[in-house]
Design an enzyme around this catalytic site. Structure first.
Site, PDB file in Angstrom:
ATOM      1  N   ASP A 231      -0.075   5.744   0.813  1.00  0.00           N
ATOM      2  CA  ASP A 231      -0.520   6.208   2.095  1.00  0.00           C
ATOM      3  C   ASP A 231      -0.977   7.111   1.506  1.00  0.00           C
ATOM      4  OD1 ASP A 231      -0.696   4.561   4.456  1.00  0.00           O
ATOM      5  OD2 ASP A 231       0.930   5.941   5.448  1.00  0.00           O
TER       6      ASP A 231
ATOM      7  N   ARG B 288       9.508   7.423   6.002  1.00  0.00           N
ATOM      8  CA  ARG B 288       8.826   9.278   6.630  1.00  0.00           C
ATOM      9  C   ARG B 288       9.389   9.573   7.593  1.00  0.00           C
ATOM     10  NH1 ARG B 288       2.532   9.531   5.568  1.00  0.00           N
ATOM     11  NH2 ARG B 288       3.339  11.445   6.843  1.00  0.00           N
TER      12      ARG B 288
ATOM     13  N   TYR C 145      12.539   3.631  -2.295  1.00  0.00           N
ATOM     14  CA  TYR C 145      11.565   4.455  -2.646  1.00  0.00           C
ATOM     15  C   TYR C 145      12.568   5.720  -2.362  1.00  0.00           C
ATOM     16  CZ  TYR C 145       7.403   2.453  -0.438  1.00  0.00           C
ATOM     17  OH  TYR C 145       6.597   1.851  -0.172  1.00  0.00           O
TER      18      TYR C 145
ATOM     19  N   ARG D 203       0.546  -0.985   0.284  1.00  0.00           N
ATOM     20  CA  ARG D 203      -0.202   0.121  -0.141  1.00  0.00           C
ATOM     21  C   ARG D 203       0.740   1.154   0.008  1.00  0.00           C
ATOM     22  NH1 ARG D 203      -3.881  -1.888   5.208  1.00  0.00           N
ATOM     23  NH2 ARG D 203      -3.670  -3.632   4.742  1.00  0.00           N
TER      24      ARG D 203
END
Lengths: 254, 254
Positions: free
Chosen positions: A52, A204, A111, A50
């Protein structure tokens, strides 16, 4: 039955994340809606993971199965893109073995997190980059990055609300990329993290912690201490979603 | 009374162009709204020229006068940006002579038009780039660009609904910039045009005509014929607004 592996880019700004939710516009939901139109049946799309709300993807990977597509996989790319909003684009589609599964087969991911340090708000890419005001020590962030490398228990960087069986992951790369620098645009950098797997909010939390170091609140080697604490409260705050891109998902060749 | 010269960047996607209109959200309207808040009076903002709905600016220039700002011009940049939406950003503000006027004093302008030739729709910059499908001959476009250079009557490239006193302009530069090329992203190019002044829709008509040449409908030297016709019907179609950026407005030093 045919199994497809698709690669999808999306601007996550206007979506409530990847995963289908009732009465919310999601990326998975838009892909499944396009496939209903093209195949005449409900097709479940499985993403590699997933993302966000507000998080983007340069190359998310997903798999699905349907017996109702007779043309080539390349034709399916075109047909899906016609039936998707401009902010979701299928970049590639290939026939995959029936056993292929976008989650189970993922060997790792990369990422990218984009930042603008200082400068003036940018009218064109504020959707895709976290602007951090004031002076930030980029060399300190760069030096801190290397402390993330290797196999560690990253529990300190996992969102507390979403525990996993194991919080041990191997970070294969944690790189700072200097993009450009000017008084108006500020210093533009990206932080790319590659690992065998990620905990919820891990990138993050890594970026939020690195920015604390850039602000001089801690030295680069503080990362080692934070990892050792195995406690989310030890690390810095969570960076906002809009700077984050899922850049790559790694699979073994079929 | 103080006179200010400001430089403004904006993403024109969500605005009904530069110029104030009743019940429409415009860039000029947002700037004036911010100035009412900061000065307590209505301040008329004069842009170097209008941009149409959907057209962007990297560096639009505008002027205005107010006696009600006591702090520095640099402080006014910050104060305005706090009161503007994220898609409009004041990049610079300087005190100017009382005689300064953003339209009357402009010596010339440069526009940039961004294209994607071929490839797959881009999820991130489709707002800022015209995607032209199929094969396009970039070398032919590049070769055609030079035929625009110099002082000509550009009536063939003026929107028919908006006649000016004279349609003679001097194009100082017409350049093709090759940005990148890949199968997925297509060939990314920009066309930059610099002139002492522009007719209404002139750059979009130039780009639409250049793309006709890129599609092989005409040879590069056709441009010379089109200019000589002095007739809008002679040129190609108008390129869409979303690829166009006002890049620079030239003024003499104060």
């Amino acid at each position: 039955m045919r199994t497809f592996k698709i690669t999808v880019a999306y601007d996550g700004t206007d979506f409530a994340g990847w995963q289908i939710q009732p009465r919310r516009t999601t990326v998975q939901g838009m892909l499944e809606r396009a496939l209903v139109k093209l195949t005449g049946e409900r097709v479940a799309v499985t993403g590699s993971g997933r993302t966000d709300s507000g998080v983007h993807a340069l190359a998310q990977v997903a798999s699905f199965q349907t017996p109702h597509w007779r043309a080539t996989a390349a034709d399916l790319v075109k047909a899906m893109n016609v039936n998707l909003p401009p902010t979701i684009v299928v970049l590639d589609c290939v026939d995959a073995p029936d056993s292929f599964h976008a989650i189970a087969d993922a060997q790792g991911k990369r990422y990218r997190y984009q930042l603008q340090l200082g400068g003036i708000r940018n009218a064109f890419d504020h959707r895709f980059r976290w602007q951090v005001h004031g002076d930030t020590d980029v060399a300190a962030i760069e030096s801190a990055c290397e402390h993330f490398l290797g196999k560690h228990d990253f529990a300190s960087f996992q969102a507390s609300r979403s525990p996993r069986k194991t919080t041990v992951r191997t970070i294969r790369a944690c790189e700072l990329i200097r993009e450009s620098s000017s008084p108006i645009d500020g210093e533009r950098i990206s932080i790319e993290v590659e690992a065998d797997g990620f905990l919820y909010n891990m990138v993050r939390n890594i970026v939020g912690t690195l920015v604390e170091i850039g602000k001089g609140k801690h030295s680069p080697s503080w990362i080692t201490e934070v990892i050792a604490m195995v406690n989310r409260d030890a690390a810095g705050p969570t960076a906002p979603p809009h700077g984050l891109f899922l850049k790559q998902v790694h699979y073994l060749p079929f």
